[in-house]
Design a protein around this motif. Structure first.
Motif, PDB file in Angstrom:
ATOM      1  N   HIS A 131       0.857  -1.188   0.000  1.00  0.00           N
ATOM      2  CA  HIS A 131       0.000   0.000   0.000  1.00  0.00           C
ATOM      3  C   HIS A 131       0.888   1.231   0.000  1.00  0.00           C
ATOM      4  N   ILE A 132       0.699   2.116  -0.968  1.00  0.00           N
ATOM      5  CA  ILE A 132       1.525   3.311  -1.093  1.00  0.00           C
ATOM      6  C   ILE A 132       1.088   4.346  -0.050  1.00  0.00           C
ATOM      7  N   GLU A 133       2.013   4.667   0.874  1.00  0.00           N
ATOM      8  CA  GLU A 133       1.717   5.589   1.964  1.00  0.00           C
ATOM      9  C   GLU A 133       1.950   7.045   1.550  1.00  0.00           C
ATOM     10  N   ASN A 134       2.913   7.267   0.656  1.00  0.00           N
ATOM     11  CA  ASN A 134       3.186   8.601   0.108  1.00  0.00           C
ATOM     12  C   ASN A 134       3.604   8.427  -1.346  1.00  0.00           C
ATOM     13  N   GLY A 135       3.255   9.412  -2.201  1.00  0.00           N
ATOM     14  CA  GLY A 135       3.566   9.304  -3.619  1.00  0.00           C
ATOM     15  C   GLY A 135       5.023   8.936  -3.869  1.00  0.00           C
ATOM     16  N   VAL A 136       5.242   8.001  -4.805  1.00  0.00           N
ATOM     17  CA  VAL A 136       6.592   7.489  -5.027  1.00  0.00           C
ATOM     18  C   VAL A 136       6.806   7.198  -6.512  1.00  0.00           C
ATOM     19  N   ASN A 137       8.042   7.414  -6.994  1.00  0.00           N
ATOM     20  CA  ASN A 137       8.364   7.137  -8.391  1.00  0.00           C
ATOM     21  C   ASN A 137       8.442   5.642  -8.650  1.00  0.00           C
ATOM     22  N   LEU A 138       7.981   5.232  -9.825  1.00  0.00           N
ATOM     23  CA  LEU A 138       8.133   3.859 -10.323  1.00  0.00           C
ATOM     24  C   LEU A 138       9.267   3.886 -11.340  1.00  0.00           C
ATOM     25  N   ARG A 139      10.323   3.071 -11.103  1.00  0.00           N
ATOM     26  CA  ARG A 139      11.520   3.119 -11.942  1.00  0.00           C
ATOM     27  C   ARG A 139      11.702   1.825 -12.732  1.00  0.00           C
ATOM     28  N   ASP A 140      12.574   1.879 -13.766  1.00  0.00           N
ATOM     29  CA  ASP A 140      12.781   0.720 -14.626  1.00  0.00           C
ATOM     30  C   ASP A 140      13.872  -0.217 -14.111  1.00  0.00           C
ATOM     31  N   LYS A 141      14.543   0.155 -13.014  1.00  0.00           N
ATOM     32  CA  LYS A 141      15.512  -0.729 -12.371  1.00  0.00           C
ATOM     33  C   LYS A 141      15.639  -0.334 -10.905  1.00  0.00           C
ATOM     34  N   TYR A 159      10.073  -0.632 -10.130  1.00  0.00           N
ATOM     35  CA  TYR A 159      10.714  -0.690  -8.813  1.00  0.00           C
ATOM     36  C   TYR A 159      10.411   0.579  -8.026  1.00  0.00           C
ATOM     37  N   VAL A 160      10.103   0.410  -6.734  1.00  0.00           N
ATOM     38  CA  VAL A 160       9.832   1.545  -5.857  1.00  0.00           C
ATOM     39  C   VAL A 160      10.680   1.424  -4.592  1.00  0.00           C
ATOM     40  N   SER A 161      10.858   2.560  -3.921  1.00  0.00           N
ATOM     41  CA  SER A 161      11.606   2.586  -2.669  1.00  0.00           C
ATOM     42  C   SER A 161      10.974   1.643  -1.648  1.00  0.00           C
ATOM     43  N   ALA A 162      11.818   0.922  -0.887  1.00  0.00           N
ATOM     44  CA  ALA A 162      11.330   0.018   0.157  1.00  0.00           C
ATOM     45  C   ALA A 162      11.139   0.741   1.483  1.00  0.00           C
ATOM     46  N   SER A 163      11.390   2.054   1.506  1.00  0.00           N
ATOM     47  CA  SER A 163      11.235   2.816   2.744  1.00  0.00           C
ATOM     48  C   SER A 163       9.794   2.769   3.223  1.00  0.00           C
ATOM     49  N   SER A 197      17.270   1.153  -8.648  1.00  0.00           N
ATOM     50  CA  SER A 197      18.354   2.097  -8.371  1.00  0.00           C
ATOM     51  C   SER A 197      17.830   3.509  -8.572  1.00  0.00           C
ATOM     52  N   LEU A 198      18.400   4.465  -7.831  1.00  0.00           N
ATOM     53  CA  LEU A 198      18.016   5.856  -8.010  1.00  0.00           C
ATOM     54  C   LEU A 198      18.376   6.368  -9.394  1.00  0.00           C
ATOM     55  N   SER A 199      19.302   5.679 -10.065  1.00  0.00           N
ATOM     56  CA  SER A 199      19.674   6.071 -11.424  1.00  0.00           C
ATOM     57  C   SER A 199      18.720   5.490 -12.469  1.00  0.00           C
ATOM     58  N   GLY A 200      17.782   4.649 -12.036  1.00  0.00           N
ATOM     59  CA  GLY A 200      16.810   4.090 -12.974  1.00  0.00           C
ATOM     60  C   GLY A 200      15.888   5.160 -13.536  1.00  0.00           C
ATOM     61  N   ASN A 201      15.455   4.975 -14.762  1.00  0.00           N
ATOM     62  CA  ASN A 201      14.531   5.931 -15.385  1.00  0.00           C
ATOM     63  C   ASN A 201      13.179   5.879 -14.701  1.00  0.00           C
ATOM     64  N   VAL A 202      12.562   7.035 -14.495  1.00  0.00           N
ATOM     65  CA  VAL A 202      11.224   7.106 -13.906  1.00  0.00           C
ATOM     66  C   VAL A 202      10.199   6.748 -14.984  1.00  0.00           C
ATOM     67  N   VAL A 203       9.465   5.644 -14.773  1.00  0.00           N
ATOM     68  CA  VAL A 203       8.496   5.192 -15.777  1.00  0.00           C
ATOM     69  C   VAL A 203       7.054   5.453 -15.349  1.00  0.00           C
ATOM     70  N   GLY A 204       6.882   5.980 -14.151  1.00  0.00           N
ATOM     71  CA  GLY A 204       5.544   6.272 -13.687  1.00  0.00           C
ATOM     72  C   GLY A 204       5.594   6.834 -12.276  1.00  0.00           C
ATOM     73  N   PHE A 205       4.413   7.139 -11.754  1.00  0.00           N
ATOM     74  CA  PHE A 205       4.313   7.679 -10.391  1.00  0.00           C
ATOM     75  C   PHE A 205       3.109   7.044  -9.722  1.00  0.00           C
ATOM     76  N   LEU A 206       3.323   6.468  -8.533  1.00  0.00           N
ATOM     77  CA  LEU A 206       2.248   5.827  -7.777  1.00  0.00           C
ATOM     78  C   LEU A 206       1.759   6.788  -6.702  1.00  0.00           C
TER      79      LEU A 206
END
Length: 343
Positions: A39-49, A88-92, A51-60
């Protein structure tokens, strides 16, 4: 006699077919139960790998439910959104909460089941000097990922939190053998930076543009790229592109530019890649800024100049996050100075 044998044979076939149905249903149910929800608690970027260097492919958005496919690393989950997008999203825990432990790709998602038999600290590194992330109470179920050293296991809790606990059987009871840590991969060769100034500027602008649309947050976390404020954004662009770590706020960045000896005080002298600094907003008309000495004004905003009268920046939640604007109107009236990070 033949009829009896035929009836018995048919009964056996029917019985075997009937008894196999519950097993099939049970397997299906087990498969459904093993699905891990997030469950997304705060808006987060969806990336293609992962890593923070991954391209942002969406936003949840906050409140979105996802399916967690795996825990790719200590810092990222691989997820599938309700509309079918995978990334991929942050595990925080700031950004996502989960219902049970996510499997890790090491060992094909395998781990050893463990249960806490006496309250034990969960730490951020396999040492008593590690920061305590929390206390695991008696009866807590964990998955033991590896034996990191003689004294600590790496575990993941039912809520998806990863950390290290004591290997003493006073604290943890495990169901089988635990493998040692995987050998560290060889570090990737550091990419060679281009020698020409223009090529470096192009890298910075490219790095900045990949964050277009990333939400604004005042005082954003400098260790993530899920949100930015103005100084965090320009800092990240230079860090991603060239490994240059600028000061963390706009006023210190402005001082850094002056100390670097590249400051210019008219917009016509700006070059692509320059940082551009502004005073506070006083209105949309030129008259609102008359009789103001720029030298006595406090920096309140910074952007990256793109050339041709355009700049790349972020300044408010309502503006849509990272965006490209023209350096005109009130922006031009608020201009203090700019300058190059590079020489």
């Amino acid at each position: 006699m033949k009829r009896s044998i035929a009836v018995l044979a048919m009964s056996a076939v029917l019985l075997s077919s009937y008894t196999s149905i519950p097993r099939q249903v049970s397997a299906a149910a087990q498969s459904v139960q093993s699905v891990l929800k997030g469950h997304i608690e705060n808006g987060v970027n969806l990336r293609d790998k992962p890593s923070l260097s991954g391209n942002v492919v969406g936003f949840l958005k906050k409140g979105t439910d996802v399916t967690i496919l795996e825990r790719s690393s200590d810092y990222f989950y691989k997820v599938k959104s309700q509309d079918g997008a995978t990334g991929y999203v942050s595990a925080s825990e700031k950004y996502i909460s989960v219902g049970q432990a996510a499997t890790t790709p090491n060992g094909g998602g395998q781990g050893t089941a463990g249960v806490v038999v006496y309250g034990v600290n969960l730490r951020d590194q396999p040492s008593t000097s590690g920061k305590i992330l929390g206390m695991l109470s008696k009866g807590t179920n964990v998955t033991v990922l590896e034996r990191s050293n003689d004294y600590f296991y790496k575990v993941v809790t039912e809520k998806g939190k990863t950390g290290y606990v004591s290997t003493s059987d006073k604290y943890l009871e495990i169901s089988g053998k635990v493998a040692g840590p995987s050998p560290a991969p060889a570090p990737a060769p550091k990419p060679e930076l281009p020698s020409s100034l223009q090529a470096k500027v192009d890298l910075v602008i490219k790095a900045g543009k990949k964050y277009l649309g990333t939400p604004y947050e005042y005082g954003s976390d400098r260790n993530t790229t899920t949100t930015f404020d103005c100084s965090d954004f320009v800092r990240q662009a230079y860090r991603d592109a060239l490994g240059i770590v600028l000061p963390a706020d706009s006023r210190k960045q402005g001082t850094w530019i002056r100390d670097n000896g590249t400051a210019v005080y008219d917009t016509g002298s700006l070059k692509a890649g320059d940082l551009v600094f502004f005073m506070e907003y006083r209105g949309s008309k030129a008259s609102s800024y008359q009789n103001i000495d720029p030298n006595n004004q406090r920096i309140t905003h910074v952007s990256i100049y793109l050339g041709n009268g355009q700049m790349l920046h972020t300044y408010s939640s309502s503006s849509g996050g990272v965006r490209i604007d023209k350096l005109d109107g009130s922006w031009k009236y608020r201009f203090l100075y700019g300058g190059s990070v590079l020489k």
